[in-house]
Design an enzyme around this catalytic site. Structure first.
Site, PDB file in Angstrom:
ATOM      1  N   SER B 151       0.832  -1.194   0.000  1.00  0.00           N
ATOM      2  CA  SER B 151       0.000   0.000   0.000  1.00  0.00           C
ATOM      3  C   SER B 151       0.878   1.259   0.000  1.00  0.00           C
ATOM      4  CB  SER B 151      -0.948  -0.046   1.207  1.00  0.00           C
ATOM      5  OG  SER B 151      -1.953   0.923   1.102  1.00  0.00           O
ATOM      6  N   ASP B 316      -8.610  -6.631  -4.592  1.00  0.00           N
ATOM      7  CA  ASP B 316      -8.282  -5.306  -4.056  1.00  0.00           C
ATOM      8  C   ASP B 316      -8.971  -4.242  -4.908  1.00  0.00           C
ATOM      9  OD1 ASP B 316      -7.150  -2.968  -3.117  1.00  0.00           O
ATOM     10  OD2 ASP B 316      -5.078  -3.655  -3.275  1.00  0.00           O
ATOM     11  N   HIS B 349      -7.897  -5.228  -0.289  1.00  0.00           N
ATOM     12  CA  HIS B 349      -6.628  -4.521  -0.119  1.00  0.00           C
ATOM     13  C   HIS B 349      -5.811  -5.119   1.022  1.00  0.00           C
ATOM     14  CE1 HIS B 349      -3.849  -1.250  -0.594  1.00  0.00           C
ATOM     15  NE2 HIS B 349      -4.027  -0.820   0.633  1.00  0.00           N
TER      16      HIS B 349
END
Lengths: 369, 369
Positions: B151, B316, B349
């Site tokens: 991320s 995601d 995610h």
């Protein structure tokens, strides 16, 4: 404005016999505000009922004398439009629980003489449909040519076909879902928590304290708004455009999308009632016709006699085409008359508000066939 | 716990020479808290830097004496794990601007003797990477065998390869994007507005008034959390399960997903600093390496010498596989050494936190090849 109905005025009806709600509570007297467009024909066979969604109301088309902005579905309703007022008598009520004139949390509770506020009873889609059937009685409309709605409005159209199979010829179920997903409920819950935890919410009694939980309502609308637009629409409309040329390294709105969202939230928080918003999100969460049939949606559709048109939009991620297909597949399984159109549209969930060609043609030919 | 590093302890370093930030402001003295696992080899060639994401910190693996819960990437870091501490010397700092021991909004501003709060300067990914390079100097690590992160952490790994091409052998860019989309920024903006409008935020000076904007932080986390999970994961985990058997027709949490989100928000709001959260979301919004090159991402990647592994996860929707492919395509265009793995994982995610087989194998063979 070309093809506009022009000036319209709301009407009000009082339904004295009241309504026993699904929760077990009762509304003893109901006021409904509604608008109508076009002319009811002699055999009363051209009436179309429009059901509004979460933040909608009875002002679906035309304009008011003192306002520039047309009704929320003006792109679709009018002379020669998808829902053609030269052919149909179109009726749109504000649902109970609303905040634009029908009995709701901002109304006076006749039993106490006080504003309902948080004491307004919980409503369901079924309650709305029953209440709309009472309006039908009042208007002497025995059978609707069609009941049409988008999003939460589409759920009402679907429920109409289940609850009153003899009173509805066609149902237009647009951008809807057979029930909310966990993610849908999660977004609603964030919106509710934003409102419930606003210090000005005052446990729902803000009106009698001359307050409004504006910040909560604003946040609720902002998060809702993200789910109404497609990622594509946001990218095309805002991208990463900055309001000023350079980054500010601060917390003022600097990307265009930020000021757009803030503006949407600000406007909404001036116009909408927080208790109504809470109620509307719960009505969405509760909608689940299959639940009474051990999850068997086809069984829930068993009573249906109407022709049903299900429409979805390619970029809608709130109620995606897959969710519409769940409805279609269950209707097929239940051997019902159903047609399905997936419209390519860039506007996300909000697509149902835009008069894209394929959408207009699909809907009008369904209504006029 | 099998394969755990076991007990770990954070270390602290003071970087006296300070750092000129991208905003033009300066941090004159920086404290960094970090953890390290495994042993640095003699030629200092086995060091792996871990970069944390939005709400992460230096406690990436192992456990503390007084806590049951392991570090946030314990599933991936440890003896025999994806990032194998039998082979690598693993370092993870808490970034500046954080709230877990490194210089940030909760630190004392040496110039005023007061808590920084809202006066803490705005930080960028570039600032973080420069600061991490100062930590590298302190640790006498001239070249990292790899810099790895998920991320926002993946964005740092990518930025490392651009800013310090000679100091990094490999970069693991996991579940990242080359810049935030308008929708990503929109969600961050809702989170910020929730915090900024909490009456207990006190314009950021809540700590000196013995307050914390818990409701705002709680809402920010709730909305963030929705974007971390896939719709699929939410459906499988919660569906429309009710806490009690029947609908309550009220506003208490009645669906499991509601109480889960409320709980996540509650826990987070007890542990995290609001000014840090604001800062972290802005750092995400600002990240856009192509911007200095008229939007040409390949040009931005020109200085890169490292081998780069880009990884994405099928479910995601925050930073979807398509966003990872933007990075990959630009790296290919810039003729860089890049490999790409899209992992099938149901966790959305958050998948980068789970040790799925294909993910572990892909990452470990990249690091060990």
């Amino acid at each position: 404005m070309s093809n506009s109905i022009g000036l319209v005025e709301p009407k009000k009806v009082t339904l004295d016999k009241g309504l026993r709600l699904e929760s077990g509570k009762e509304l003893k007297k109901i006021e409904l505000i509604y608008e109508s467009y076009g002319t009811l024909n002699e055999d009363l066979s051209n009436a179309v009922l429009i059901c509004h969604a979460l933040s909608g109301n009875h002002h679906a088309a035309g304009i008011y004398e003192d306002e520039k902005r047309a009704g929320w579905w003006d792109a679709l309703i009018g002379p020669g439009k998808a829902i053609d007022t030269n052919k149909f008598y179109v009726v749109c009520p504000n649902n109970i629980g609303g905040c634009h004139g029908s009995t709701g949390p901002t109304s006076i509770n006749q039993e106490t003489g006080e504003i309902y506020g948080p004491d307004f009873p919980m409503i369901t889609v079924k309650d709305w449909v029953k209440c709309q059937s009472m309006l039908s009685d009042h208007l002497k409309i025995k059978k609707w040519h069609a009941v049409v709605g988008g999003s939460l409005g589409g759920m009402q159209a679907l429920e109409w076909s289940r609850l009153f199979p003899k009173r509805i010829e066609k149902a237009g179920v647009i951008a809807a879902a057979p029930k909310l997903s966990a993610q849908n409920i999660a977004f609603n819950e964030v919106a509710r928590q934003a409102i419930l935890n606003d210090p000005d919410f005052e446990e729902g009694r803000y009106l009698s304290k001359n307050k409004t939980p504006k910040q909560g309502l604003r946040l609720a609308r902002m998060v809702g708004h993200i789910t109404y637009l497609s990622e594509e629409a946001m990218r095309n409309k805002f991208g990463r455009e900055l309001k000023e040329e350079k980054l500010s390294f601060g917390f003022d709105a600097e990307f265009e999308i930020e000021s757009y969202l803030r503006h949407q939230g600000d406007v909404f928080s001036e116009q909408f009632d927080a208790n109504t918003y809470l109620l509307m999100t719960k009505i969405l969460d509760y909608f689940d016709p299959a639940n009474e049939h051990e999850g068997d949606l086809a069984a829930a559709f068993n009573p249906i006699e109407a022709q049903i048109l299900v429409m979805s939009f390619s970029t809608d991620w709130r109620f995606s085409p897959d969710r519409s297909k769940e409805i279609v597949n269950a209707l097929i399984k239940a051997k019902k008359k159903v047609s399905y159109i997936e419209v390519n549209s860039p506007h996300g969930h909000d697509s149902f508000l835009f008069a894209d060609d394929a959408y207009v043609k699909g809907l009008s030919s369904f209504l006029e066939s």
